[in-house]
Scaffold this active site. Structure first.
Site, short mmCIF file in Angstrom:
data_model
loop_
_atom_site.label_atom_id
_atom_site.label_comp_id
_atom_site.label_asym_id
_atom_site.label_seq_id
_atom_site.Cartn_x
_atom_site.Cartn_y
_atom_site.Cartn_z
CD GLU A 121 56.05 60.37 29.71
OE1 GLU A 121 57.00 59.95 30.41
OE2 GLU A 121 56.23 61.07 28.68
CG HIS A 181 56.73 57.24 27.98
ND1 HIS A 181 56.22 57.84 26.86
CD2 HIS A 181 57.96 57.81 28.15
CE1 HIS A 181 57.09 58.70 26.38
NE2 HIS A 181 58.14 58.72 27.14
O1 TA6 Z 1 59.15 60.96 28.94
C1 TA6 Z 1 59.73 61.89 28.04
C2 TA6 Z 1 61.02 61.30 27.50
O2 TA6 Z 1 61.92 60.99 28.53
C3 TA6 Z 1 61.61 62.28 26.48
O3 TA6 Z 1 62.81 62.85 26.98
C4 TA6 Z 1 61.84 61.41 25.25
O4 TA6 Z 1 63.12 60.80 25.30
C5 TA6 Z 1 60.71 60.41 25.41
O5 TA6 Z 1 60.73 60.07 26.79
C6 TA6 Z 1 60.74 59.22 24.48
O6 TA6 Z 1 61.76 58.37 24.82
P1 TA6 Z 1 62.00 57.09 23.87
O7 TA6 Z 1 63.13 56.35 24.50
O8 TA6 Z 1 60.72 56.28 23.85
O9 TA6 Z 1 62.29 57.63 22.50
#
Ligand code: TA6
Length: 299
Positions: free
Chosen positions: A271, A168
């Site tokens: 990601e 991520h």
């Molecule tokens: O990868 C994008 C995502 O799934 C968004 O929907 C947002 O939730 C982001 O990840 C961040 O997630 P987190 O749990 O780190 O706040």
């Protein structure tokens, strides 16, 4: 969990260890190619800055480093599921790997002058309540002129295991108005901002509102083209069929409260992984890996 003193056995020129906050240990790398920090919790590359370049990996200026809590920035490992758990919403979003300590197993000095560190996720009673399958996972991180990560999952069970996963990665950008993401033209994606509607990308991805898209069935290289920093970040991947593009934009960023003032303007997540219909079925006694490499080039 390794302690600061047990980690010292790996210390060498260009590799030291320190405690960022109570119980939150990091490896600090400073070699001929780059500077970087890797948190023991989540084996998360908090920072990566090639020598003579602007930072490549973004970390919130107001990030907090708390044991058991995800950090806003770096390269969080989403494993063994991506996003919300399919059936049990009480389980942590994006799995538990990013909020669990990893063990530093090996440190290797490469001929290129890069440093490769291998980490393995620590299993415990706590993790087994979330995931009671025997699936050791390692992350190989190479800190060089480029940043390379390889996430490998082994299935020691006598039946297949399904995993969804992603790195991520938060990238530093000059300003959200000045970047485009190339490489996804014609790809299908699920739009999380619009009820997971399935759509097709036309041209480059630009950001002028909240963007939260899971592109599927794509193994192409993506490029973040940044007019403000006059650079391109090349994102190459292997064995990854999904690419997620996320920027929370102002309203969601304000609700999240941990991106800093206008922090959303200086970050963009691209990601790589295998999510939704690209989840991976690892055969009994089998193994699966996916890899990414981030390379910066002047425009
Ligand atoms: O990868 C994008 C995502 O799934 C968004 O929907 C947002 O939730 C982001 O990840 C961040 O997630 P987190 O749990 O780190 O706040």
């Amino acid at each position: 969990m390794q302690t600061l003193s047990t980690l010292q056995q790996y210390a060498q020129t260009g590799l030291t260890f320190s405690e960022l906050s109570e119980g939150y240990l990091v490896a600090e790398i400073d070699n001929a190619h780059a500077k970087a920090r890797i948190a023991v919790q989540g084996a998360n590359v908090l920072d990566y800055q090639p020598k003579g370049q602007e930072p490549v990996i973004w970390l919130s200026p107001v990030a907090s480093f708390k044991v058991g809590k995800s950090v806003r920035g770096g390269v969080p490992v989403c494993w063994p599921w991506f996003g919300a758990h399919e059936v049990d919403s009480s389980k942590p979003g994006h799995g538990y790997a990013r909020v669990t300590p990893w063990t530093l197993q090996t440190v290797e000095n490469l001929d290129s002058g890069a440093l490769r560190l291998r980490w393995q996720l620590e299993e415990s009673n706590a993790t087994r309540t979330l995931w009671d399958l025997d699936t050791p996972v390692t992350l190989d991180i190479t800190i060089g002129a480029n940043l390379q990560l390889i996430l490998t999952t082994r299935n020691l069970n006598d039946s297949p295991v399904i995993v969804s996963e992603a790195l991520h990665t938060y990238f530093t950008i000059s300003d959200v108005d000045k970047v485009q993401v190339h490489g996804l033209d014609g790809c299908e994606y699920y739009d999380k901002v619009e009820g997971m509607q399935r759509k097709t990308q036309t041209g480059a991805v630009t950001i002028s509102s909240e963007v939260d898209r899971v592109y599927v069935n794509t193994d192409t290289e993506c490029v973040i083209e940044d007019q403000g920093l006059q650079r391109r970040i090349h994102i190459n991947k292997q064995n990854s069929q999904s690419t997620v593009v996320w920027n929370p934009w102002v309203d969601k960023a304000n609700k999240m409260g941990d991106l800093g003032d206008d922090g959303y303007r200086r970050m963009l997540c691209v990601e790589s992984g295998n999510a939704l219909e690209n989840e991976v079925i690892i055969p009994a006694l089998g193994e699966h890996y996916f890899a990414v490499e981030y390379r910066v080039a002047a425009m």
